[in-house]
Design an enzyme around this catalytic site. Structure first.
Site, PDB file in Angstrom:
ATOM      1  N   LYS A 213      53.868  24.200  21.310  1.00 55.05           N
ATOM      2  CA  LYS A 213      53.417  22.868  20.891  1.00 55.05           C
ATOM      3  C   LYS A 213      53.479  21.849  22.023  1.00 55.05           C
ATOM      4  O   LYS A 213      54.156  22.043  23.033  1.00 55.05           O
ATOM      5  CB  LYS A 213      54.196  22.421  19.662  1.00 55.05           C
ATOM      6  CG  LYS A 213      53.706  23.192  18.425  1.00 55.05           C
ATOM      7  CD  LYS A 213      54.185  22.634  17.130  1.00 55.05           C
ATOM      8  CE  LYS A 213      53.529  23.446  15.998  1.00 55.05           C
ATOM      9  NZ  LYS A 213      54.192  23.248  14.726  1.00 55.05           N
ATOM     10  N   ARG A 247      58.596  30.325  13.489  1.00 60.07           N
ATOM     11  CA  ARG A 247      57.167  30.662  13.424  1.00 60.07           C
ATOM     12  C   ARG A 247      56.631  30.668  14.851  1.00 60.07           C
ATOM     13  O   ARG A 247      56.604  29.621  15.495  1.00 60.07           O
ATOM     14  CB  ARG A 247      56.451  29.619  12.556  1.00 60.07           C
ATOM     15  CG  ARG A 247      54.963  29.832  12.382  1.00 60.07           C
ATOM     16  CD  ARG A 247      54.353  28.731  11.522  1.00 60.07           C
ATOM     17  NE  ARG A 247      52.932  28.931  11.357  1.00 60.07           N
ATOM     18  CZ  ARG A 247      52.006  28.555  12.240  1.00 60.07           C
ATOM     19  NH1 ARG A 247      52.354  27.951  13.351  1.00 60.07           N
ATOM     20  NH2 ARG A 247      50.722  28.778  11.996  1.00 60.07           N
TER      21      ARG A 247
HETATM   22  N1  HH2 Z   1      52.282  24.672  12.749  1.00 52.19           N
HETATM   23  C1  HH2 Z   1      50.962  24.930  12.783  1.00 52.19           C
HETATM   24  C2  HH2 Z   1      50.327  25.493  11.675  1.00 52.19           C
HETATM   25  N2  HH2 Z   1      51.013  25.811  10.555  1.00 52.19           N
HETATM   26  N3  HH2 Z   1      53.059  25.876   9.379  1.00 52.19           N
HETATM   27  C3  HH2 Z   1      54.369  25.619   9.325  1.00 52.19           C
HETATM   28  N4  HH2 Z   1      55.064  25.915   8.225  1.00 52.19           N
HETATM   29  N5  HH2 Z   1      55.032  25.061  10.381  1.00 52.19           N
HETATM   30  C4  HH2 Z   1      54.399  24.720  11.534  1.00 52.19           C
HETATM   31  O1  HH2 Z   1      55.060  24.188  12.461  1.00 52.19           O
HETATM   32  C5  HH2 Z   1      52.993  24.970  11.623  1.00 52.19           C
HETATM   33  C6  HH2 Z   1      52.339  25.562  10.507  1.00 52.19           C
HETATM   34  C7  HH2 Z   1      50.214  24.637  14.028  1.00 52.19           C
HETATM   35  O2  HH2 Z   1      50.250  25.725  14.895  1.00 52.19           O
HETATM   36  P1  HH2 Z   1      49.076  26.803  15.039  1.00 52.19           P
HETATM   37  O3  HH2 Z   1      48.904  27.581  13.786  1.00 52.19           O
HETATM   38  O4  HH2 Z   1      49.355  27.631  16.240  1.00 52.19           O
HETATM   39  O5  HH2 Z   1      47.806  25.916  15.385  1.00 52.19           O
HETATM   40  P2  HH2 Z   1      46.554  25.430  14.544  1.00 52.19           P
HETATM   41  O6  HH2 Z   1      47.019  24.570  13.417  1.00 52.19           O
HETATM   42  O7  HH2 Z   1      45.740  24.684  15.557  1.00 52.19           O
HETATM   43  O8  HH2 Z   1      45.846  26.656  14.002  1.00 52.19           O
END
Ligand code: HH2
Length: 274
Positions: A213, A247
């Site tokens: 992040k 995660r």
């Molecule tokens: N972060 C993201 C997405 N979903 N869910 C939970 N529970 N906690 C988090 O910190 C979280 C999440 C964002 O990360 P990522 O899936 O890599 O990116 P994107 O939303 O751009 O797909």
């Protein structure tokens, strides 16, 4: 059911999206996504978190049909090859329902059941655990002016209300997640991580997602594809401060880091830490 045994548990991220902030477009092809998911399981993921909509700052919301078309073929194929618990990362009840019908085990809702009023009854009906993530605002505007007087206190109050709502809705298993980067400045993310042990007061499992992040980039100056060290450091810190689920994108490296902590401190490290 959540695979919690007293050990910290790794949730591997599988983004079937064109625009996720760190791996957008890499696994949009269903075969590539399934192959990546199975690799994460092989690398030591305890849960696979499948998402079809990016929630990065400024992301455009897509329709439930679009989201279902992305995740369902991947989920169905994965179910044929592995029985690792799968969570569906969605804010939309129709997407969660299609995923649960196809064998998903957990709902991961970054809106903590506030985006779609159909989500709570659905989770209660299926008896599945729900991850309640905190976000100030929504992905479109959340990073514009995040403001808190006392971020940890405000998140604890938020979760007390959401856990009450879950109990009233008949949801028996909830996990809380402070939502690192979701409507938070660097100082807020750091205060949350520093204050993680206080979330134990809520008496439900704690999930933390720091992987790759932007706060890591703000600290180190590293671009998104070079944030592995910062991701590992922050996740190890989280586990030593009572996070039960992390995660992550880089499961193999996270597994090795946790194996080393457990070898030093014992498998119950998450119960006795700090
Ligand atoms: N972060 C993201 C997405 N979903 N869910 C939970 N529970 N906690 C988090 O910190 C979280 C999440 C964002 O990360 P990522 O899936 O890599 O990116 P994107 O939303 O751009 O797909």
């Amino acid at each position: 059911m959540l695979p919690l045994s007293g050990r910290a548990c790794i949730m591997g991220i599988l983004n079937v999206t064109p625009d996720s902030f760190s791996d957008g477009g890499e696994f949009l092809d269903a075969d590539a996504a399934v192959e990546h998911g199975l690799r994460l399981v092989n690398d030591g993921a305890d849960i696979l978190d499948i998402g079809g909509e990016s929630t990065r700052p400024g992301a455009r919301e897509i329709t439930a049909d679009e989201e279902i078309a992305r995740v369902l073929p991947v989920l169905k194929a994965l179910r044929e090859h592995t029985d690792v618990p799968v969570s569906i990362d969605t804010r939309k009840a129709p997407v969660a329902e299609a995923a649960l019908d196809a064998g998903a085990d957990i709902i991961n809702d970054v809106s903590a059941l506030r985006h779609d009023m159909g989500m709570a009854p659905l989770a209660a009906k299926h008896g599945v655990p729900v991850v309640l993530m905190h976000m100030q605002g929504n992905p479109m505007d959340m990073q514009k002016h995040p403001h808190y007087d006392d971020v940890v206190e405000e998140l604890l109050a938020f979760f007390r209300r959401r856990l009450e709502f879950c109990a009233e809705s008949g949801i028996t298993h909830a996990v809380v997640d402070p939502g690192i980067g979701f409507g938070k400045k660097l100082e807020h993310n750091l205060a949350i991580l520093r204050g993680l042990a206080r979330f134990a007061d809520l008496q439900v499992p704690l999930l933390v997602g720091t992987s790759r992040k932007s706060f890591i980039g703000q600290i180190t100056g590293h671009p998104v594809d070079q944030r592995l060290a910062g991701s590992l450091a922050s996740n190890v810190y989280a586990v030593l401060n009572r996070a039960q689920i992390v995660r992550v994108h880089d499961v193999r490296e996270m597994r090795a880091a946790l194996d080393v902590i457990e070898a030093i401190a014992g498998k119950e490290v998450i119960q006795h830490a700090v």
